[in-house]
Design an enzyme around this catalytic site. Structure first.
Site, short mmCIF file in Angstrom:
data_model
loop_
_atom_site.label_atom_id
_atom_site.label_comp_id
_atom_site.label_asym_id
_atom_site.label_seq_id
_atom_site.Cartn_x
_atom_site.Cartn_y
_atom_site.Cartn_z
N CYS A 139 20.85 -39.89 29.01
CA CYS A 139 19.85 -40.71 29.71
C CYS A 139 19.55 -40.10 31.08
CB CYS A 139 20.31 -42.15 29.83
SG CYS A 139 21.87 -42.34 30.69
N ASP A 175 27.18 -42.11 23.85
CA ASP A 175 26.07 -42.61 24.70
C ASP A 175 26.56 -42.76 26.14
OD1 ASP A 175 23.67 -43.68 25.55
OD2 ASP A 175 24.09 -45.69 24.80
N ASP A 191 35.17 -48.13 25.54
CA ASP A 191 34.46 -48.22 26.83
C ASP A 191 35.50 -48.44 27.92
OD1 ASP A 191 31.24 -48.82 27.59
OD2 ASP A 191 32.69 -49.45 29.10
N SER A 192 35.20 -47.94 29.13
CA SER A 192 36.18 -48.08 30.21
C SER A 192 36.05 -49.42 30.95
CB SER A 192 36.01 -46.93 31.21
OG SER A 192 34.69 -46.93 31.70
N ARG A 224 19.74 -47.89 17.70
CA ARG A 224 20.86 -48.61 17.09
C ARG A 224 20.56 -48.91 15.62
NH1 ARG A 224 20.66 -52.46 22.24
NH2 ARG A 224 22.17 -51.37 23.54
N PHE A 269 31.38 -45.12 24.56
CA PHE A 269 30.57 -45.71 25.62
C PHE A 269 29.81 -46.90 25.01
CE2 PHE A 269 30.85 -41.10 26.23
CZ PHE A 269 31.44 -41.01 27.47
N1 SAH Z 1 25.89 -47.58 24.13
C1 SAH Z 1 25.74 -48.72 25.00
C2 SAH Z 1 25.27 -48.34 26.39
C3 SAH Z 1 26.13 -47.36 27.10
S1 SAH Z 1 25.96 -47.37 28.82
C4 SAH Z 1 24.85 -49.75 24.36
O1 SAH Z 1 24.29 -49.49 23.27
O2 SAH Z 1 24.67 -50.82 24.94
C5 SAH Z 1 27.33 -46.41 29.30
C6 SAH Z 1 28.67 -47.08 29.16
O3 SAH Z 1 29.66 -46.10 29.44
C7 SAH Z 1 28.95 -48.25 30.08
O4 SAH Z 1 29.31 -49.36 29.33
C8 SAH Z 1 30.14 -47.81 30.95
O5 SAH Z 1 31.08 -48.86 31.18
C9 SAH Z 1 30.76 -46.75 30.08
N2 SAH Z 1 31.50 -45.67 30.73
C10 SAH Z 1 31.16 -44.95 31.81
N3 SAH Z 1 32.05 -43.96 32.02
C11 SAH Z 1 32.98 -44.06 31.03
C12 SAH Z 1 34.15 -43.32 30.68
N4 SAH Z 1 34.52 -42.25 31.39
N5 SAH Z 1 34.86 -43.70 29.61
C13 SAH Z 1 34.47 -44.78 28.88
N6 SAH Z 1 33.39 -45.50 29.16
C14 SAH Z 1 32.64 -45.15 30.21
#
Ligand code: SAH
Length: 395
Positions: free
Chosen positions: A339, A299, A249-250, A211, A227
């Site tokens: 990941c 991510d 984010d979803s 980050r 995400f």
């Molecule tokens: N980048 C974040 C961590 C990401 S974890 C950080 O720095 O903290 C992955 C994330 O993707 C989760 O918050 C989850 O809610 C989201 N997610 C999973 N599938 C998704 C989709 N199809 N569309 C949008 N968000 C999604």
């Protein structure tokens, strides 16, 4: 102590100190150990190889702990491993900029199935093996002695617990219940962490360094954080003076917490929008509307939970990154992550190369992201290396 006999020809991985013995490698169990009981692993000739946790329901029948026969795996053994792991994180916490990190990372810290995350004065554990479940009273006591946390929470709502025949738990183990939002600091930025209802143990502290690095490229830029969860990349970019940030984010709770985090830090002066949406459809929407960005973060959650899922996951990563590349202004930056432990860096680069070809773009890899120092990788356990990413310049 009960002996577990290894099949002939299965010694190699154990000698190389890989901590897993699969059920298929076991010739015989001399007795009837309970799940989580400590057993002696012996070779076909009956010679001692290692001590480990036994579990008859798991694919990993024995999780190895100690290779020196003269060292007893007792309370002191567990206390010592906890002490070493916690001491190893002092460097991260020393600057005063960060009071949240992973204190114990399972096999990598010689405690198979135990994850401990520190959220300021609170701890959140994930207990994923019956052996650790048995040792928990001692582990909790040692953590209390070392850190005097206000609370220790068990956030083991993971499907992997079922493989060991353990029930899902989401409960307070010690101390007083943590507030709904625990305030923590990472890279000098404040976050509210919802331990009980957030994802995993509440926060993805594995992206701390990434980050910060990504944010250093964000000044004056139009940033898209896909995400976003509770805004790790978003908040670092806002602080570094991004011209605008869009987060997607979803999860409704993630977006709600992200907005609260922006307020907590008074980062309200910069243009920011948080969109609760599926990233794949949102990216297509941006493309239709002709919206472009200077910096994009991708991510996603783990697309490949196992090796067998790798082909399918590779296609999903390729598709996601292709659209991401198409949404960048010429010379823009894509910070893209995986990941999935099953996806190694070389394969990930190949996926990005395919995505570039499909997108009709040229890509330069300018930096390789990794998991940070509180997520170490044990040399005999490469499976512990899971987070990788590429910073790509895209034309
Ligand atoms: N980048 C974040 C961590 C990401 S974890 C950080 O720095 O903290 C992955 C994330 O993707 C989760 O918050 C989850 O809610 C989201 N997610 C999973 N599938 C998704 C989709 N199809 N569309 C949008 N968000 C999604």
């Amino acid at each position: 102590m009960i002996d577990v006999l290894l099949k002939k020809g299965k010694e190699k991985a154990v000698l190389q100190r890989h901590p897993w013995v699969f059920s298929g490698a076991i010739e015989k169990v001399k007795g009837n150990p309970a799940n989580g009981e400590i057993v002696r692993l012996v070779n076909a000739q009956g010679a001692f190889m290692a001590y480990g946790f036994y579990n008859n329901q798991s694919r990993v029948a024995v999780r190895l702990l100690e290779w020196d026969e003269s060292v007893a795996v007792n309370d002191d053994w567990f206390r010592n491993k906890v002490r070493i792991a916690v001491a190893g994180r002092a460097h991260i916490l020393a600057s005063g900029e960060t009071d949240t990190c992973r204190l114990i990372f399972s096999e990598a810290d010689y405690l198979p199935g135990l994850i401990a995350d520190k959220y300021a004065d609170h701890l959140a554990l994930q207990v994923l093996t019956s052996g650790i479940q048995n040792a928990l009273p001692v582990i909790i006591d040692e953590l209390q002695q070392l850190l005097s946390p206000l609370s220790i929470y068990d956030k083991s709502d993971a499907t992997s617990r079922a493989h060991e025949g353990l029930e899902t738990t989401n409960t307070l183990l010690a101390g007083t219940p943590p507030p709904e939002l625990v305030m923590v600091k990472e890279n000098g930025i404040t976050y509210g962490i919802n331990i009980a209802e957030g994802q995993k143990s509440g926060f993805y502290c594995d992206q701390r360094d990434n980050r910060r690095l990504l944010a250093s490229y964000s000044k004056g830029k139009k940033v898209l954080d896909c995400f976003s969860y509770t805004g790790g990349f978003t908040l670092n970019s806002l602080r570094e003076g991004a011209a605008s940030v869009t987060s997607v984010d979803s999860s409704a709770l993630a977006i709600e917490t992200l907005n609260e985090n922006i307020n907590l830090n008074n980062f309200n002066n910069t243009e920011h929008i948080a969109i609760k949406s599926d990233v794949n459809s949102q990216l297509r929407k941006f493309r239709e509307e002709g919206d472009k960005f200077d910096v994009i973060v991708l991510d996603p959650p783990k697309y490949a939970p196992s090796r067998s899922a790798l082909d399918r996951a590779s296609r999903a990563y390729k598709d996601l990154n292709r659209i991401g590349m198409q949404l960048l202004n010429s010379g823009g930056l894509l910070a893209t992550f995986s990941c999935s432990g099953a996806m190694d860096m070389e394969t990930f680069k190949q996926v990005l190369a395919w995505a570039a070809l499909d997108a009709g773009k040229q890509v330069q890899f300018i930096y390789q992201f990794h998991q940070p120092e509180d997520h170490p990788v044990r040399s005999s356990f490469p499976e512990g290396e899971y987070l990788k990413g590429l910073l790509c310049r895209v034309w």
